[in-house]
Design a protein around this motif. Structure first.
Motif, PDB file in Angstrom:
ATOM      1  N   GLN A  99      -5.260  -5.522   3.840  1.00 33.91           N
ATOM      2  CA  GLN A  99      -4.796  -4.656   2.752  1.00 33.91           C
ATOM      3  C   GLN A  99      -4.629  -3.221   3.237  1.00 33.91           C
ATOM      4  O   GLN A  99      -5.523  -2.666   3.878  1.00 33.91           O
ATOM      5  N   GLU A 100      -3.480  -2.630   2.922  1.00 35.67           N
ATOM      6  CA  GLU A 100      -3.261  -1.224   3.263  1.00 35.67           C
ATOM      7  C   GLU A 100      -3.830  -0.375   2.144  1.00 35.67           C
ATOM      8  O   GLU A 100      -3.635  -0.675   0.966  1.00 35.67           O
ATOM      9  N   ILE A 101      -4.532   0.694   2.518  1.00 36.23           N
ATOM     10  CA  ILE A 101      -5.069   1.618   1.504  1.00 36.23           C
ATOM     11  C   ILE A 101      -4.675   3.034   1.899  1.00 36.23           C
ATOM     12  O   ILE A 101      -4.845   3.435   3.054  1.00 36.23           O
ATOM     13  N   GLY A 134     -12.750  -3.305  -0.125  1.00 37.10           N
ATOM     14  CA  GLY A 134     -11.545  -2.493  -0.272  1.00 37.10           C
ATOM     15  C   GLY A 134     -10.700  -2.945  -1.440  1.00 37.10           C
ATOM     16  O   GLY A 134      -9.714  -2.307  -1.795  1.00 37.10           O
ATOM     17  N   ASN A 135     -11.093  -4.042  -2.074  1.00 32.10           N
ATOM     18  CA  ASN A 135     -10.306  -4.548  -3.197  1.00 32.10           C
ATOM     19  C   ASN A 135     -10.508  -3.753  -4.475  1.00 32.10           C
ATOM     20  O   ASN A 135      -9.680  -3.783  -5.362  1.00 32.10           O
ATOM     21  N   GLN A 140     -11.072   2.186  -3.079  1.00 29.75           N
ATOM     22  CA  GLN A 140      -9.767   2.717  -2.660  1.00 29.75           C
ATOM     23  C   GLN A 140      -9.682   4.223  -2.931  1.00 29.75           C
ATOM     24  O   GLN A 140      -9.230   5.001  -2.081  1.00 29.75           O
ATOM     25  N   GLU A 144      -9.129   7.065  -0.083  1.00 26.81           N
ATOM     26  CA  GLU A 144      -7.990   7.999  -0.160  1.00 26.81           C
ATOM     27  C   GLU A 144      -8.482   9.449  -0.212  1.00 26.81           C
ATOM     28  O   GLU A 144      -7.858  10.343   0.369  1.00 26.81           O
ATOM     29  N   ARG A 295      -7.647   5.481 -11.248  1.00 25.88           N
ATOM     30  CA  ARG A 295      -6.984   4.202 -10.972  1.00 25.88           C
ATOM     31  C   ARG A 295      -7.563   3.187 -11.941  1.00 25.88           C
ATOM     32  O   ARG A 295      -8.783   3.073 -12.049  1.00 25.88           O
TER      33      ARG A 295
END
Ligand SMILES: C[S@@+](CC[C@H](N)C(=O)[O-])C[C@H]1O[C@@H](n2cnc3c(N)ncnc32)[C@H](O)[C@@H]1O
Length: 306
Positions: A99-101, A134-135, A140, A144, A295
């Motif tokens: 997964q990209e974060i 990371g899900n 996340q 970031e 988010r």
């Protein structure tokens, strides 16, 4: 006797997914995954059987019903059965993909080959039984925020093994160590990673090895802010803390002891409606909220000393 696990299957309205997730986390779930099932959401959770009695599961079922009724949604259905450890590992892993974060990170499950041609910073992860794949939106948001905070750390520092601008960070509630590893990859010189759950500390140790990070740069330990206080000789430059709001409110007064006037901090695990209470506790203890990132129904506060 082989270790056995409860596999819980909760079919719910999608709007309930996050509150169920946190209820399960509080209940001691060691891995949670979700998938869409038509208009509904199927949440699966795994708990070691030695830790949970049938009566506890019945109580959980009642809490889930009450949570749904409180917000006027239909009650979720909960089913459970026992599985052995091997099946648990396989069930959990099949839900987890690279997964990209943010702009910089790629989270890669330890058992998968590295995706080809990625110029991202790769965090190799096997969370085992700890939180932090990371899900989740809160993880996340923290990664970031770290990315924004640490983007000014010169990459020459990373390459030179730390000749300029050393940066020391405390990760309170490290879980799998995902945020600590992210901070090291972004150039932090040293990260103290603490968690009250010994299994999380174990997981951070193994993920440190998986990412080839030296023991001097990432120091996991069982405990909380008090443990960081014991480990550091000077206040830290940054704090990252992704725990539930009521725990953050409890810990904030202690954090002053590991902070200096230039220390910044990143807090998440906070539902939007809890952000005012957390901001209030922070301001009473000498912090100023600089930004709030959202988010889903979660938020992340980026703060600095006033
Ligand atoms: C939501 S998980 C965060 C994991 C990881 N840092 C991430 O962002 O994905 C919260 C972690 O905080 C730990 N924890 C709960 N209360 C704590 C406390 N008072 N001090 C330190 N860790 C705590 C839990 O054991 C859990 O591993």
């Amino acid at each position: 006797m082989a270790n056995t696990w409860w596999e819980l299957e909760i079919l719910c309205e999608p709007a309930l997914e996050d509150s169920i997730f946190w209820r399960l986390e509080d209940f001691g779930s060691r891995g949670t995954a979700s998938e869409s099932k038509g208009n509904s959401c199927l949440v699966k959770a795994y708990l070691p059987s030695f830790q949970t009695q049938l009566l506890d599961l019945a109580a959980l079922s009642l809490w889930l019903r009450q949570d749904a009724l409180c917000v006027g949604l239909s009650t979720p259905s909960l089913q459970w059965h026992l599985i052995d450890e091997e099946d648990w590992a396989t069930s959990w892993k099949q839900y987890w993909h690279p997964q990209e974060i943010g702009d910089r990170f790629l989270i890669n499950p330890a058992w998968l080959p590295l995706p080809e041609s990625s110029d991202r910073l790769v965090i190799h992860l096997d969370p085992g039984v700890a939180f932090g794949t990371g899900n989740h939106a809160t993880t996340q948001l923290c990664l970031e925020s770290l990315e924004m905070r640490l983007s000014s750390v010169p990459q020459s520092f990373v390459a030179s093994g730390g000749q300029s601008e050393p940066l020391v960070i405390a990760d309170i509630g490290c879980g799998s160590g995902i945020l600590s590893i992210g901070a090291v990859l972004l150039g932090a010189e040293k990260v103290y990673a603490v968690d009250t759950d010994p299994l999380a500390v174990q997981s951070t140790f193994s993920n440190r090895a998986l990412n080839d990070i030296s023991p001097e740069r990432l120091i996991p330990a069982e405990g909380s802010v008090d443990m960081v206080k014991r480990l550091v000789s000077q206040p830290v430059d940054g704090i990252v803390c992704n725990i539930l709001a009521h725990v953050i409110i409890e810990l904030v007064p202690e954090m002053s002891a590991i902070a200096k006037p230039s220390t910044w901090a990143i807090f998440s695990g906070i539902l939007l409606e809890q952000s005012a209470a957390v901001a209030d506790a922070l301001e009473k203890n000498g912090w100023v909220v600089a930004t709030l990132w959202k988010r889903k129904e979660w938020c992340c506060l980026n703060v600095r000393r006033s």
